[in-house]
Every structure is written in C-alpha cells, then in structure tokens.
Design a protein around this motif. Structure first.
Motif, PDB file in Angstrom:
ATOM      1  N   LEU A 115     -31.028  17.179 -40.763  1.00  0.00           N
ATOM      2  CA  LEU A 115     -32.425  17.340 -41.159  1.00  0.00           C
ATOM      3  C   LEU A 115     -32.618  16.979 -42.633  1.00  0.00           C
ATOM      4  N   SER A 116     -31.665  17.409 -43.494  1.00  0.00           N
ATOM      5  CA  SER A 116     -31.731  17.042 -44.911  1.00  0.00           C
ATOM      6  C   SER A 116     -31.573  15.537 -45.085  1.00  0.00           C
ATOM      7  N   PHE A 117     -30.724  14.939 -44.242  1.00  0.00           N
ATOM      8  CA  PHE A 117     -30.496  13.495 -44.336  1.00  0.00           C
ATOM      9  C   PHE A 117     -31.736  12.713 -43.951  1.00  0.00           C
ATOM     10  N   SER A 118     -32.537  13.259 -43.048  1.00  0.00           N
ATOM     11  CA  SER A 118     -33.777  12.571 -42.666  1.00  0.00           C
ATOM     12  C   SER A 118     -34.749  12.482 -43.842  1.00  0.00           C
ATOM     13  N   ILE A 119     -34.593  13.376 -44.816  1.00  0.00           N
ATOM     14  CA  ILE A 119     -35.416  13.318 -46.029  1.00  0.00           C
ATOM     15  C   ILE A 119     -34.815  12.343 -47.031  1.00  0.00           C
ATOM     16  N   SER A 120     -33.506  12.476 -47.290  1.00  0.00           N
ATOM     17  CA  SER A 120     -32.874  11.690 -48.353  1.00  0.00           C
ATOM     18  C   SER A 120     -32.577  10.248 -47.956  1.00  0.00           C
ATOM     19  N   SER A 168     -33.935   7.909 -34.535  1.00  0.00           N
ATOM     20  CA  SER A 168     -34.893   6.824 -34.797  1.00  0.00           C
ATOM     21  C   SER A 168     -35.705   7.121 -36.061  1.00  0.00           C
ATOM     22  N   LEU A 169     -36.017   8.393 -36.290  1.00  0.00           N
ATOM     23  CA  LEU A 169     -36.765   8.750 -37.499  1.00  0.00           C
ATOM     24  C   LEU A 169     -35.954   8.413 -38.753  1.00  0.00           C
ATOM     25  N   ILE A 170     -34.670   8.706 -38.724  1.00  0.00           N
ATOM     26  CA  ILE A 170     -33.796   8.396 -39.864  1.00  0.00           C
ATOM     27  C   ILE A 170     -33.745   6.893 -40.107  1.00  0.00           C
TER      28      ILE A 170
END
Length: 519
Positions: A115-120, A168-170
């Motif tokens: 989840l943090s990776f999807s931001i960074s 897919s979001l990442i």
C-alpha cells in the motif's frame, strides 16, 4: 534589480569558435566605473547570421525571435504555463495518500508495504522519466517534449481511476509519474532559455514552488475527496485539472530552446536560398550532427554529470537526503494525526499546513534575496560572476532542518496538543526551500545550454530516494517510536549542516578541476 550580469551563451558560435565560451562556462563582466549599478554587455552575447561564411544565427543582438529578447510579459507568461503543470504533477504524488486505507478495503489488500509502495511508485517514475525527457528536449525542443509528457500524464490518470486491482494501480501510477516528470525537468531549461542570470533566482522560485507546495496541498484535498466521494475520484479530479492545464499549454506555449530554433531557421533558409552549405551557429565545431548522434550524446548527459562532476554528485546527494526526509514526514503525519489525535481522513490532511507555511516563508525569502546576493557578490568580485555565489545562503537554511525532527517527534510521542507538532514541521520545510532553490539555480547557471539535463540529474536522484526511503519509515518508527525515530533523522540532518559551507568555499575549485564535456 539595478545591475545586469552578462551570462554565457548556451553554445559557441561557429564564426567565433575560438573566442566564444563553451556551454556552461562563466564569462567575466566588467562594471562601469562611473556607474557600479550597471554592467557592460559583451560585444557579442549571441551568435549572429553571416551568410558569407555559411553561418545561420540570430539577426542581431536584439533579434525579437531570440527567447532572451522576448518581452518581460511573454517570458513570465511562458514560465507561468510551465509552473502551472509543475504544480499539478507533484499534486498527484501525495493527493492519493490519505485515501490509501479506502483502497485497502475496496481492493482487499492487507500488505502495508504494498500500500505504501502504491504511493511512492509515482515518485519512482520521476526518477526514470527525466533521464530520457531532458535530453530529448535538447534535441527536439522543449515544447514538443513537454506536451507529450503532459498528455502521457493525463491519460494514465484514467488508468488509475479504473484500476481493477492494486498491481495495475501501481503500474499506472508509475507511468503517470514518468509523464509528470517532464515539467519538473524541462522547467530548468526554460528558465535558462528565457532569463538572464540576475532574474533566475526569482524565476526558479516561482517554477519550483509546484514541486514543494503540490505535495502539501495534495493530502488536504485528497483526504476530503476520498472520505466523501471515494478514492477513485482523486484520479478523476486530477484528470480534469491536468487536462485543462495541458490544453492551455498546448495552445499558448512556444519553443524557447535557442539551438532548436536556429536549426529550424537554418533548414528554412537552406531551402529558400538553395544553400545546402548553411550551418547552424549552435552546431558543435561548425559541423552538422545527425539526430541519432545528437540523441546519443543527449541521453548520456545526465549520467555523465552525475558520475563525472563531483560537485553535481554531491549536491544531488544532499538534495536527495533532504527530499527523502520530507517524504518520511509525509508517511507518518496522516497516521499520527488519525491514530493519536483522532483526526478524520479529511482533517488529517490539514496537518500538512505547517509544512506548507514553512515552504511559503522559505520561498519568499529566497526569491527576494538570492538574485540580490548574486549581484552584490559579483560587484565585490570585480564584476566576475561565479555560479557558487548562489550557495552561501544555504548555510543559514541548513540549520533549520534538524529542528523539526526533535520538535515534531517528541511532541507527537508525548501526545502534546495537536497544534504543537504541526507548528514543529515549519522549520524543516522553511530550511528545505532554502536548500532546494539555490541548488536548482546553481546547476542552471553552471550549464545554461544543458540546464534540463543538469536538472534531470537532481530530479532523478532525489526522486529515487524520495520513493524508496519512506518504505523504511513505518518499520523504523514502529521499532524506535516517534520520538527516537525522528531524533535519529534529526541527528542525520545535524551532521549535514557543515555541507553547504564546503560547497560555498570549495565548490568553484571542485567544478573547475573536474570539467565535464557535454558535447
């Protein structure tokens, strides 16, 4: 401003190849003894057309087609266009972060690291995009590359809004980050194209306000959007904003890179006059270079600067550290204010107001003093400008970075009233702006002809650290706690306080000892 500092031409003229300065070399300027507030311009600041020798340049030093001679309103208007999208792109980096908890529920994700990776991951796109986009702008021009990057960014917002799963979001956010990096990289080139040295500090402050303020405004807006109408609407809103701004840029923007403008002019005159022998005054050594060769040279420039210029490497490392610390702040603030102070998702975004206040204060101080300091130091140096004159004020601002970590960390650890840790974030962002802006302007002054590539080095390195370092944040704070975890970061910031002194005192010697051939 009073004085006018003569700057180095971006490239050397073929007609005066033995006399013109190389790209990035700083020329001396002598001030009028009777009027110390003015400076004498070099006899030929820009290469001029000489058809008898087959050279195509500008039609005189006052050629209105030369971007350096554009009217002030047009210059600042073009900068405003670039600055507008430079605000929207970083806005997307953090606008999604307050809604990540809703993504976890909607998509059934329990892995906190993912989840943090999807931001960074978006910032990771910033690390790779500039390495290609900056050199491409020095081959094909600023306008077309900025336009392509903007629309690439716009399109991938649709993918993010419709993403069926976290994977897919990442991926979509990574691609959006690559497109969004265009404005962060090319703005430095636009500033070098349009503005003389004594105006670049203010121009850089205006353009750089987006990368600093966007990530602060993002969580505030994103928190309320995610809480009220859903996390997918974060991307729909970004789509609408970015599409409108990109359309405006498409209509109003103009090419500003001198080398490309003269190449177009050479091609036009060669066809009109039947003169295939005509050569651009900006071509290296008076020879035309194929696009593929130019592209090969261009794509290696950011890497060459990072690997062969110690001063660029050190400044990139220092900026990357400060940028990484900023994003570590971003990872903890929503959690702290939701968990310890009971803020809702929307209200937790307001905890970033302290960082925003510090950024505005720092930007205002740098914008109002940096150019004046450069003019004053140039006068004291007998009229000889050196890019290192941008750096002394960093010594003052570096002292503010550690304050926030101790203040914010222990205030949050001891559950002091919520306003105290928010105020505690102000010194860091204030100091961050005073480090970020002088470094940005410094590389523009050092490499005016290749400012985009030089800035790509800074953008890529700081974005890589900004994307990866926050991933270690949750585990570090879980182990050490907010007090000692932030104190550890504070001690690191304290250790780096002397670094600007080294840059200011020895930067010129290091730069001149290790010159980098960019052609």
């Amino acid at each position: 401003m009073g004085a006018t500092i003569a700057e180095t031409p971006s490239e050397k003229s073929i007609a005066d190849s033995k006399e013109e300065n190389q790209p990035g070399e700083v020329i001396a300027t002598e001030f009028n003894k009777d009027d110390p507030e003015s400076a004498l311009q070099p006899p030929k600041k820009y290469p001029e057309t000489d058809l008898s020798r087959g050279i195509v340049g500008w039609d005189g030093q006052d050629d209105p087609h030369n971007p350096q001679n554009f009217a002030a309103s047009r210059k600042w208007g073009l900068l405003a266009l670039t600055s507008a999208i430079t605000f929207v792109s970083p806005l997307a980096s953090s606008m999604f972060s307050p809604s990540v908890s809703y993504v976890a529920v909607d998509l059934g994700v329990t892995n906190e690291t993912l989840l943090s990776f999807s931001i960074s991951i978006y910032i990771l796109g910033y690390a790779f995009g500039p390495l290609a986009l900056a050199p491409l702008s020095e081959v094909y021009g600023r306008r077309i590359i900025l336009s392509c990057g903007n629309w690439w960014f716009v399109v991938w917002q649709i993918g993010c809004a419709l993403a069926p799963n976290l994977t897919s979001l990442i991926i979509f956010r990574f691609f959006a980050g690559i497109g969004g990096s265009a404005c962060l990289t090319l703005g430095a080139g636009v500033i070098a194209d349009l503005f003389p040295i004594e105006q670049r500090g203010l121009a850089t402050a205006i353009w750089s306000s987006g990368p600093m303020i966007g990530p602060v405004v993002g969580p505030i807006a994103g928190g309320f959007i995610g809480e009220t109408i859903g996390w997918r609407w974060v991307f729909w809103v970004l789509l609408m904003i970015s599409a409108v701004v990109s359309a405006g840029i498409e209509v109003l923007n103009r090419e500003t890179y001198a080398s490309v403008l003269i190449r177009w002019k050479t091609e036009r005159l060669a066809k009109e006059l039947g003169r295939p022998d005509l050569r651009s005054a900006y071509a290296p050594d008076g020879e035309d270079v194929s696009v593929m060769t130019e592209l090969r040279f261009g794509l290696t420039r950011p890497v060459l600067l990072f690997c062969k210029s110690p001063i660029v490497f050190l400044l990139s490392t220092y900026m990357a550290l400060a940028y990484g610390l900023l994003y570590l702040f971003f990872t903890t603030i929503p959690t702290v204010f939701r968990g310890q102070y009971g803020f809702s998702t929307g209200l937790s975004g307001l905890a970033f107001v302290g960082i925003g206040v510090g950024l505005f204060l720092g930007m205002g101080l740098v914008a109002s003093t940096n150019d004046r300091l450069v003019v004053k130091l140039t006068q004291q140096n007998g009229g000889k400008f050196q890019p290192e004159m941008r750096l002394p004020m960093m010594m003052f601002f570096a002292c503010f970075l550690p304050i926030s970590f101790f203040w914010y960390g222990w205030a949050a650890e001891k559950h002091v009233h919520w306003i105290v840790p928010i105020i505690g974030t102000v010194p860091f962002s204030f100091g961050m702006m005073g480090i970020y802006l002088p470094i940005q302007t410094y590389v523009i002054d050092c490499y005016p002809g290749y400012a985009a590539s030089a800035n790509a080095t800074l953008t890529a390195s700081r974005s890589l650290v900004g994307a990866l370092l926050p991933l270690a944040g949750p585990q570090m704070f879980q182990t050490l706690g907010l007090g000692w975890g932030n104190s550890l970061l504070g001690f690191v910031a304290v250790a780096f306080i002397p670094v600007p002194i080294v840059f200011s005192r020895y930067g010129q010697a290091i730069r001149e000892k290790f010159p980098v051939e960019l052609r």
